[in-house]
Design an enzyme around this catalytic site. Structure first.
Site, PDB file in Angstrom:
ATOM      1  N   THR A 177     -73.044 -16.309  91.106  1.00 20.89           N
ATOM      2  CA  THR A 177     -72.026 -15.843  90.173  1.00 20.89           C
ATOM      3  C   THR A 177     -70.971 -14.952  90.822  1.00 20.89           C
ATOM      4  O   THR A 177     -69.905 -14.751  90.253  1.00 20.89           O
ATOM      5  CB  THR A 177     -72.716 -15.036  89.066  1.00 20.89           C
ATOM      6  OG1 THR A 177     -73.616 -14.122  89.712  1.00 20.89           O
ATOM      7  CG2 THR A 177     -73.515 -15.920  88.145  1.00 20.89           C
TER       8      THR A 177
ATOM      9  N   LEU B 131     -63.271  -7.410  86.938  1.00 20.12           N
ATOM     10  CA  LEU B 131     -63.463  -6.787  88.257  1.00 20.12           C
ATOM     11  C   LEU B 131     -62.936  -7.650  89.388  1.00 20.12           C
ATOM     12  O   LEU B 131     -62.569  -7.143  90.440  1.00 20.12           O
ATOM     13  CB  LEU B 131     -64.952  -6.487  88.480  1.00 20.12           C
ATOM     14  CG  LEU B 131     -65.529  -5.446  87.521  1.00 20.12           C
ATOM     15  CD1 LEU B 131     -67.006  -5.219  87.803  1.00 20.12           C
ATOM     16  CD2 LEU B 131     -64.768  -4.128  87.623  1.00 20.12           C
ATOM     17  N   ASN B 132     -62.958  -8.966  89.182  1.00 24.88           N
ATOM     18  CA  ASN B 132     -62.435  -9.868  90.203  1.00 24.88           C
ATOM     19  C   ASN B 132     -61.913 -11.093  89.482  1.00 24.88           C
ATOM     20  O   ASN B 132     -62.678 -11.891  88.944  1.00 24.88           O
ATOM     21  CB  ASN B 132     -63.546 -10.252  91.194  1.00 24.88           C
ATOM     22  CG  ASN B 132     -63.047 -11.177  92.291  1.00 24.88           C
ATOM     23  OD1 ASN B 132     -62.277 -12.108  92.054  1.00 24.88           O
ATOM     24  ND2 ASN B 132     -63.498 -10.920  93.505  1.00 24.88           N
TER      25      ASN B 132
ATOM     26  N   GLU C 204     -72.145 -15.911  80.795  1.00 22.26           N
ATOM     27  CA  GLU C 204     -72.601 -16.812  79.738  1.00 22.26           C
ATOM     28  C   GLU C 204     -71.585 -17.082  78.639  1.00 22.26           C
ATOM     29  O   GLU C 204     -71.625 -18.127  78.001  1.00 22.26           O
ATOM     30  CB  GLU C 204     -73.921 -16.273  79.156  1.00 22.26           C
ATOM     31  CG  GLU C 204     -74.997 -16.314  80.223  1.00 22.26           C
ATOM     32  CD  GLU C 204     -76.286 -15.635  79.836  1.00 22.26           C
ATOM     33  OE1 GLU C 204     -77.172 -16.330  79.350  1.00 22.26           O
ATOM     34  OE2 GLU C 204     -76.423 -14.415  80.062  1.00 22.26           O
TER      35      GLU C 204
HETATM   36 MO1  MOS Z   1     -79.473 -16.294  81.413  1.00 18.99          MO
HETATM   37  S1  MOS Z   1     -79.768 -18.021  80.405  1.00 18.99           S
HETATM   38  O1  MOS Z   1     -80.014 -15.131  80.281  1.00 18.99           O
HETATM   39  O2  MOS Z   1     -80.355 -16.449  82.830  1.00 18.99           O
END
Ligand code: MOS
Length: 771
Positions: free
Chosen positions: A467, A663-664, A738
């Site tokens: 991520t 932040l980025n 998410e």
């Molecule tokens: Mo996330 S689905 O809470 O890793």
């Protein structure tokens, strides 16, 4: 300060990743290692009558075969929670007995000198089953549904009287929406390498929670947590699948103990479909009532989802509905049906992804029923506060998201009549929906060390699952240390670092950023203290508050030339390093806003040091009880539908996200885009098929389980409100992993309705449902 926060800097681990220098869990080769290959059950329920390993054992190079007959007994004190919520009963741990609860349950591990030999021998293991009738059809077993024992009272939430309001409603709608099982399909499969050294266990594991794996393994092997080290330096995607500890690291460690050699075990893509979680199927009934102007008078959202016989998991689809709109009468319920399938688990925005699909499609249906613009309907019912919890939102700029999103997609040119807009041979559809996800923050700790050569190192037991955690944490540390990013090294992914957040619930940035910042500020404060008290320093005798840190130097305010570099100062003082640790105990997950994080244990020293850290104390002293923490956003899409073939192409997708401080910009856009792509998969392509005769997974590979590819991609326009949330933390940033998937699925489905006049309530919207 460097003004680094927000800068779209390149991923600090980018070069390592594209050059093959990033070591993933399957890429460790301890000396004398053997390869493990799993044998999985081919029935869905029953018991093993006999397991014949003779032929497999005779394969040259096989060094052992572990089944329930010879596997060690795992230690599991009844009633204790290993942290992940898994394995509630000892009998359900891998290889402890002859019972089969789901297709793809681990029944043997074949160990051999090479992977090929292990795989060959695994095929020679013969199993004689006693089959029982499994339960695997959610729809057919609704009568067996029960109220979850986990998840708390918010899963059955109620305010006002929704039934009465529905009875007296001027306008009402009731529909049922279904979502299939989805699989995470991270690029990297689950992988573990386990090595014992006397009674110490080292495990390289592809996990979103090095601390969670350590905690479970130390329980199961009856070791103190210090004896177990879990490492996960690079992870090729998790999406929730690597958030729980599945049997693979457990049996890898068991096998390594049995053959007294290190063991590597990697799940195949096919095994990933049965043995490492999935998103639960859902059946969601939504009832809405409003007056003729569109003001909501009742919302009911009833969710039925799957659980297993091994454990319990709730797909919390109704949670967001309780706070999404202003409405006096709301009722939310969640029920579960136990099925003979592997336990479902979090999958990118667990609950909100499926839930916003249902509620945001229902809102679109109501808008059409009212002959009202769907944005207008949402603005009319805008929630100024979290009415379920009776709290203000910590930050909410959703109106601006709707406005900017509408402008970006060209909403004003939309003719609301279904099927009324064309482009060449295609029918055009526009759709929109609200996105929302929890703004989670949990207790976390970090350690920052500044070395005499002027570079700094940051340690925290959190993970980067792809991520951008390495990058964003580097920015936060560099900003607070007033160092260029190339002089800060972030080290995460090891359980022996100070406890960091699990990479789940979009919580890492908000949780781990503040202790890194606090520890970095403490290092700078120590440095300034050293300078002003050192007669050899040009800053000797100055007031500490008049000293500025910038670009690796400290100087007196207004006198840039009067100062010295960090390195000069440390060298003169003969110090190898200066370090500080910090732990912040803030949790936004606890509805009371209290700080429920346990104290002491391995972080005792960090906690002690944090008591005198002003940045920690200021952060912890913020009164968060009056606030409800969420992120918001608006998703807009334009689809093109081929009227003859029913093929849908998402042509343009706009997201405007309110996730606090960005932040980025580069990694943030990438996260939102990833979520939106997941949603295109949910809406149009993905869905796991089960054999209706025996409940086994049919679509066990990426040829049969369709995920979106480049050719499916729309033109993306991703924007941010970029206003800091003043209550989440001093940094003001909320998680972003998410929310991109939420709202988007409904936006696609709503656009398809606008194009075709067909309302598909069973995902995915495959072309057969449109012609
Ligand atoms: Mo996330 S689905 O809470 O890793």
């Amino acid at each position: 300060m460097n003004d680094l926060l927000g800068k779209p800097i390149d991923r600090v681990d980018g070069k390592l990743k594209v050059s093959g220098g990033a070591t993933y869990s399957a890429e460790y080769f301890p000396k004398n290692m053997v390869y493990g290959v799993l044998v999985l059950s081919t029935i869905t329920k029953g018991r093993i009558r006999n397991i014949d390993t003779g032929q497999a054992e005779r394969v040259k190079g096989v060094v052992g075969i572990m089944t329930y007959k010879n596997a060690m007994s795992l230690h599991f004190p009844q009633g204790t929670d290993p942290g992940s919520g898994k394995y509630a009963e000892k009998g359900l741990l891998p290889l402890q007995n002859d019972r089969i609860y789901y297709d793809g349950q681990v029944i043997a591990v074949v160990l051999a000198e090479t992977f090929e030999k292990a795989e060959y021998a695994a095929k020679l293991v013969k199993v004689d089953y006693e089959t029982e009738t499994p339960v695997f059809d959610l729809n057919a077993n609704i009568s067996k549904s029960y109220i979850p024992t986990s998840g708390g009272s918010q899963l059955q939430a109620k305010r006002g009287d929704a039934d009465a309001a529905l009875q007296n409603a001027e306008v009402k709608m009731e529909q049922t929406y279904t979502t299939p099982v989805y699989h995470h399909n991270a690029m990297e499969p689950h992988a573990s390498v386990a090595e014992w050294n006397e009674d110490s266990l080292m495990v390289y594991d592809a996990t979103q929670a090095v601390g969670g794996v350590r905690s479970l393994l130390s329980t199961l092997f009856d070791l103190s947590p210090e004896k177990v080290k879990v490492t996960s330096l690079f992870i090729g995607g998790g999406f929730g699948s690597k958030g729980f500890t599945w049997p693979n690291p457990i049996v890898t460690a068991m096998a390594a103990k049995m053959v007294k050699r290190p063991v590597k075990l990697v799940l195949s893509r096919q095994q990933m479909f049965t043995t490492a979680g999935r998103r639960s199927e859902t059946i969601q009934k939504i009832e809405l009532a409003s007056d003729r102007s569109g003001k909501l008078t009742a919302i009911k959202h009833d969710t039925i989802s799957e659980s297993s016989f091994v454990d319990e998991f709730v797909e919390t689809a109704g949670l967001a509905t309780s706070m999404l709109y202003s409405c006096p009468n709301v009722e939310i319920s969640h029920r579960l049906v136990r099925l003979n399938k592997v336990t479902p688990c979090p999958t990118r925005a667990p609950g909100e992804a499926t839930g916003t699909y249902a509620i945001e499609t229902a809102m679109d249906e109501l808008a059409y029923q009212l002959k009202m613009d769907p944005i207008q309907l949402r603005l009319l019912n805008y929630a100024e506060m979290d009415e379920q919890r009776q709290k203000q939102f910590s930050a909410k700029n959703l109106k601006e998201c709707y406005q900017r999103g509408a402008a970006a997609i060209g909403w004003s040119q939309r003719n609301p009549e279904p099927g009324s807009m064309r482009e060449g041979n295609y029918i055009v559809g526009y759709g929109m929906a609200t996105a929302t996800y929890l703004a989670n923050r949990v207790a976390s700790a970090a350690k920052v060390t500044l070395y005499a050569d002027g570079h700094a190192e940051v340690l925290s037991a959190t993970q980067d699952i792809g991520t951008g955690t390495y990058t964003v944490m580097t920015q936060i540390a560099a900003e607070a240390l007033a160092l260029p990013v190339d002089r800060v090294t972030v080290k995460i992914g090891r359980s022996d670092y100070p406890t960091g957040a699990n990479s789940g619930g979009s919580q890492v940035t908000a949780s781990v950023g503040p202790p890194i910042r606090a520890a970095a500020l403490a290092v700078i404060s120590k440095l300034i203290g050293l300078a002003v008290s050192d007669t050899a320093s040009p800053l000797h005798g100055r007031k500490e508050e008049d000293i500025i840190a910038d670009n690796g130097r400290i100087y007196e305010k207004g006198h840039t030339d009067k100062g010295e570099s960090y390195a000069e100062l440390l060298k003169r003082k003969g110090l190898q390093k200066l370090e500080a640790q910090a732990k912040t105990r803030v949790s936004t997950r606890d509805p009371q806003g209290a700080n429920p994080a346990p104290t002491g244990g391995m972080d005792a020293a960090v906690e002690e040091e944090s008591k005198t850290n002003p940045a920690v104390q200021e952060d912890q002293d913020v009164d968060r009880k009056p606030y409800s923490f969420h992120s918001f956003g608006a998703q807009f899409v334009k689809v093109l539908v081929d009227p003859d073939l029913g093929m849908v192409k998402v042509d343009k997708a706009v997201a405007v996200m309110d996730i606090g401080k960005v932040l980025n910009l580069k990694t943030a856009k990438s996260q939102i885009m990833g979520g939106m792509i997941f949603a295109i998969g949910m809406a149009l392509l993905e869905g796991t098929a089960y054999d209706p005769n025996n409940g086994r997974v049919v679509t066990r590979d990426l040829a049969q389980y369709l995920v979106p590819v480049n050719a499916d991609m729309p033109q993306f326009d991703i924007q941010f409100i970029d206003k800091p949330d003043p209550y989440i933390s001093p940094i003001g940033a909320k998680g972003i992993g998410e929310i991109g998937i939420t709202g988007m699925t409904a936006a696609v489905v709503n656009a398809i309705y606008h194009a075709t006049g067909k309302r598909v309530r069973q995902l995915p919207v495959t072309l057969d449902k449109l012609i």
